[in-house]
Design a protein around this motif. Structure first.
Motif, PDB file in Angstrom:
ATOM      1  N   PHE A  53       0.777  -1.356  -0.119  1.00 50.04           N
ATOM      2  CA  PHE A  53      -0.010   0.080  -0.013  1.00 50.04           C
ATOM      3  C   PHE A  53       0.922   1.248   0.060  1.00 50.04           C
ATOM      4  O   PHE A  53       0.208   2.211  -0.107  1.00 50.04           O
ATOM      5  CB  PHE A  53      -0.936  -0.033   1.331  1.00 50.04           C
ATOM      6  CG  PHE A  53      -2.102  -1.024   1.015  1.00 50.04           C
ATOM      7  CD1 PHE A  53      -2.821  -1.310   0.190  1.00 50.04           C
ATOM      8  CD2 PHE A  53      -2.110  -2.109   2.061  1.00 50.04           C
ATOM      9  CE1 PHE A  53      -3.955  -2.234  -0.105  1.00 50.04           C
ATOM     10  CE2 PHE A  53      -2.854  -3.147   2.186  1.00 50.04           C
ATOM     11  CZ  PHE A  53      -3.981  -3.019   1.095  1.00 50.04           C
ATOM     12  N   ASP A  54       1.963   1.119  -0.169  1.00 44.24           N
ATOM     13  CA  ASP A  54       3.133   2.318  -0.217  1.00 44.24           C
ATOM     14  C   ASP A  54       3.002   2.901  -1.530  1.00 44.24           C
ATOM     15  O   ASP A  54       3.280   2.239  -2.530  1.00 44.24           O
ATOM     16  CB  ASP A  54       4.493   1.834   0.120  1.00 44.24           C
ATOM     17  CG  ASP A  54       5.472   2.755   0.235  1.00 44.24           C
ATOM     18  OD1 ASP A  54       4.966   3.948   0.539  1.00 44.24           O
ATOM     19  OD2 ASP A  54       6.578   2.626   0.463  1.00 44.24           O
ATOM     20  N   SER A  55       2.814   4.281  -1.769  1.00 45.72           N
ATOM     21  CA  SER A  55       2.920   5.122  -2.735  1.00 45.72           C
ATOM     22  C   SER A  55       3.214   6.579  -2.323  1.00 45.72           C
ATOM     23  O   SER A  55       2.949   7.002  -1.392  1.00 45.72           O
ATOM     24  CB  SER A  55       1.774   4.959  -3.785  1.00 45.72           C
ATOM     25  OG  SER A  55       0.578   5.470  -3.102  1.00 45.72           O
ATOM     26  N   MET A 150      20.883   5.841 -11.013  1.00 44.64           N
ATOM     27  CA  MET A 150      20.776   6.752 -10.001  1.00 44.64           C
ATOM     28  C   MET A 150      19.858   6.569  -8.837  1.00 44.64           C
ATOM     29  O   MET A 150      18.875   5.804  -9.208  1.00 44.64           O
ATOM     30  CB  MET A 150      20.315   8.207 -10.719  1.00 44.64           C
ATOM     31  CG  MET A 150      21.280   8.788 -11.574  1.00 44.64           C
ATOM     32  SD  MET A 150      22.902   9.121 -11.113  1.00 44.64           S
ATOM     33  CE  MET A 150      23.906   7.955 -11.780  1.00 44.64           C
ATOM     34  N   LYS A 151      20.216   6.926  -7.583  1.00 40.10           N
ATOM     35  CA  LYS A 151      19.394   6.637  -6.623  1.00 40.10           C
ATOM     36  C   LYS A 151      17.913   7.560  -6.605  1.00 40.10           C
ATOM     37  O   LYS A 151      18.033   8.608  -7.172  1.00 40.10           O
ATOM     38  CB  LYS A 151      19.946   7.255  -5.242  1.00 40.10           C
ATOM     39  CG  LYS A 151      20.467   8.704  -5.216  1.00 40.10           C
ATOM     40  CD  LYS A 151      21.011   8.972  -3.956  1.00 40.10           C
ATOM     41  CE  LYS A 151      21.753  10.335  -3.615  1.00 40.10           C
ATOM     42  NZ  LYS A 151      22.190  10.461  -2.568  1.00 40.10           N
ATOM     43  N   THR A 152      16.876   6.988  -6.404  1.00 44.07           N
ATOM     44  CA  THR A 152      15.721   7.404  -6.367  1.00 44.07           C
ATOM     45  C   THR A 152      14.850   7.914  -5.112  1.00 44.07           C
ATOM     46  O   THR A 152      14.060   8.419  -4.833  1.00 44.07           O
ATOM     47  CB  THR A 152      14.629   6.552  -7.367  1.00 44.07           C
ATOM     48  OG1 THR A 152      14.829   5.120  -6.082  1.00 44.07           O
ATOM     49  CG2 THR A 152      15.094   5.949  -8.301  1.00 44.07           C
ATOM     50  N   CYS A 153      15.670   7.506  -4.065  1.00 47.28           N
ATOM     51  CA  CYS A 153      15.079   7.820  -2.713  1.00 47.28           C
ATOM     52  C   CYS A 153      15.064   9.285  -2.152  1.00 47.28           C
ATOM     53  O   CYS A 153      14.508   9.820  -1.313  1.00 47.28           O
ATOM     54  CB  CYS A 153      15.729   6.915  -1.713  1.00 47.28           C
ATOM     55  SG  CYS A 153      15.039   5.334  -1.766  1.00 47.28           S
ATOM     56  N   GLY A 154      15.884   9.929  -2.878  1.00 46.03           N
ATOM     57  CA  GLY A 154      16.157  11.422  -2.640  1.00 46.03           C
ATOM     58  C   GLY A 154      14.746  12.282  -2.862  1.00 46.03           C
ATOM     59  O   GLY A 154      14.494  13.110  -1.975  1.00 46.03           O
ATOM     60  N   GLU A 157      11.237  10.127  -0.479  1.00 49.95           N
ATOM     61  CA  GLU A 157      11.925   9.810   0.983  1.00 49.95           C
ATOM     62  C   GLU A 157      10.784   9.085   1.602  1.00 49.95           C
ATOM     63  O   GLU A 157      11.119   8.008   2.192  1.00 49.95           O
ATOM     64  CB  GLU A 157      12.123  11.194   1.737  1.00 49.95           C
ATOM     65  CG  GLU A 157      13.187  11.075   2.754  1.00 49.95           C
ATOM     66  CD  GLU A 157      14.349  10.615   2.677  1.00 49.95           C
ATOM     67  OE1 GLU A 157      14.859  10.781   1.561  1.00 49.95           O
ATOM     68  OE2 GLU A 157      14.966   9.818   3.459  1.00 49.95           O
ATOM     69  N   LYS A 158       9.633   9.617   1.676  1.00 45.51           N
ATOM     70  CA  LYS A 158       8.554   8.883   2.440  1.00 45.51           C
ATOM     71  C   LYS A 158       8.294   7.451   1.982  1.00 45.51           C
ATOM     72  O   LYS A 158       7.999   6.377   2.735  1.00 45.51           O
ATOM     73  CB  LYS A 158       7.199   9.698   2.513  1.00 45.51           C
ATOM     74  CG  LYS A 158       5.927   9.223   3.375  1.00 45.51           C
ATOM     75  CD  LYS A 158       4.804   8.945   2.551  1.00 45.51           C
ATOM     76  CE  LYS A 158       4.121   7.803   2.843  1.00 45.51           C
ATOM     77  NZ  LYS A 158       3.353   6.999   2.028  1.00 45.51           N
ATOM     78  N   PHE A 159       8.120   7.337   0.601  1.00 45.61           N
ATOM     79  CA  PHE A 159       8.126   6.017   0.170  1.00 45.61           C
ATOM     80  C   PHE A 159       9.235   5.270   0.552  1.00 45.61           C
ATOM     81  O   PHE A 159       8.794   3.874   0.844  1.00 45.61           O
ATOM     82  CB  PHE A 159       7.985   6.267  -1.313  1.00 45.61           C
ATOM     83  CG  PHE A 159       7.910   4.969  -2.063  1.00 45.61           C
ATOM     84  CD1 PHE A 159       6.551   4.320  -2.245  1.00 45.61           C
ATOM     85  CD2 PHE A 159       8.959   4.467  -2.964  1.00 45.61           C
ATOM     86  CE1 PHE A 159       6.710   3.088  -3.106  1.00 45.61           C
ATOM     87  CE2 PHE A 159       8.877   3.003  -3.561  1.00 45.61           C
ATOM     88  CZ  PHE A 159       7.875   2.638  -3.843  1.00 45.61           C
ATOM     89  N   CYS A 160      10.347   5.485   0.407  1.00 46.14           N
ATOM     90  CA  CYS A 160      11.408   4.468   0.624  1.00 46.14           C
ATOM     91  C   CYS A 160      11.608   4.128   2.136  1.00 46.14           C
ATOM     92  O   CYS A 160      11.980   3.165   2.447  1.00 46.14           O
ATOM     93  CB  CYS A 160      12.926   5.255   0.342  1.00 46.14           C
ATOM     94  SG  CYS A 160      13.171   5.467  -1.686  1.00 46.14           S
TER      95      CYS A 160
END
Lengths: 203, 203
Positions: A53-55, A150-154, A157-160
């Motif tokens: 349910f993460d988005s 490339m990193k996508t968590c930047g 942030e909340k999703f990661c």
């Protein structure tokens, strides 16, 4: 024939009716098994829900970008495996409870083999899924500059962070399955320890 | 005290001196164990060599690009784990051979616990390493377009194929470790089956 409180009845079935000590120890193992199975059930569902349910939606220069767990195949695999492991644990927990309510523990080699095999498969399955998802997530968090990944968590942030919580929950699930696979190995192979002269096919 | 050809001597040590049937079966298990350990040793070294010595250089518009396994952390992890598993298998194979040369198989619970724990750790370690490396390699082969992670294998075809061979070899290693962990679980927990009244701490 009886060994250590374990009576071997015809048809390769062992019924435990030994001393109070043995029964108390047997009960402790059964309770530990039940607690682990309930933990796996709860944490497996939690992990699947946290990831599934993460988005997160971000708007960058009027372009809407949405991150969801299906973007990463390894996370889809982890959700599915958590679901399978949780369902299996539910079935096994019911079996444990029925066995404990019955009081006398009936244990057959074929059943012990099924439980042992099931627990082994679950342990290896969830561990592989966690390792694959963790690997993807590490790339997502830190990137792999040598390959231009490339990193996508930047950006998300909340999703990661929520994915991280789901993976942490799955790690605990996998540790529980490892402990359970040891318990079921013990439950199975001790049946081969004292079966003196009962069968030629003891290996 | 003797159960199924297993004599329990003081100090929690079991010496096998039973019937020919039991000795023949015991020998089969020991041979299977030795074959698996030698397989793991050979294939683990092969996998580490295939991945560790893999590299490919391409020149694109006068820019030289070199692919090497250190570009992907999961491949470095896989090489290290294959090395650990192969070294562990070498030590265990020597123990197996010494045991077979001696003829009489001396088996203690502490030793059985050490072997069981070691085999379990190796099985989970190599499986996690294979899963992580396979996940990275799948991204390398097919890319993850949703995250703008482009495939790299189109450019470094030979490099990727050799990595694939290394991972395939590691998969066989992990299957062998799974089988071995079952054998060592059997070797350990059967010691708990017939230990009637020997000790109060049998759980």
């Amino acid at each position: 024939m009886s060994f250590g409180g374990v009576g071997i009845s015809p048809g390769n079935v062992a019924v435990y009716h030994g001393s109070c000590n043995v029964r108390a120890a047997e009960r402790k193992v059964r309770i530990a098994e039940l607690v682990l199975r309930v933990l796996i059930l709860g944490l497996g569902v939690l992990a699947a829900a946290l990831i599934g349910f993460d988005s997160e939606v971000k708007v960058i220069f009027s372009i809407t970008k949405k991150a969801k767990f299906t973007d990463m195949k390894s996370l889809v695999f982890l959700v599915i495996v958590n679901g399978i492991v949780a369902t299996y644990s539910l079935v096994q927990a019911v079996r444990c409870i029925v066995g404990m309510i019955r009081g006398s523990i009936l244990f057959s080699k074929p059943l012990a083999w099924i439980i042992f095999s099931g627990d082994q498969v679950m342990a290896y399955l969830i561990l592989a899924a966690v390792a694959a998802a963790a690997q993807s997530s590490v790339i997502g968090r830190f990137g792999q500059p040598e390959l231009q990944w490339m990193k996508t968590c930047g950006l998300f942030e909340k999703f990661c962070n929520q994915i991280g919580e789901g993976i942490a929950s799955s790690v605990v699930v996998s540790l529980c399955t490892v402990m359970l696979s040891c318990i079921s190995a013990y439950s199975l192979f001790r049946l081969y320890g004292g079966n003196k002269g009962k069968s030629n096919s003891r290996w």
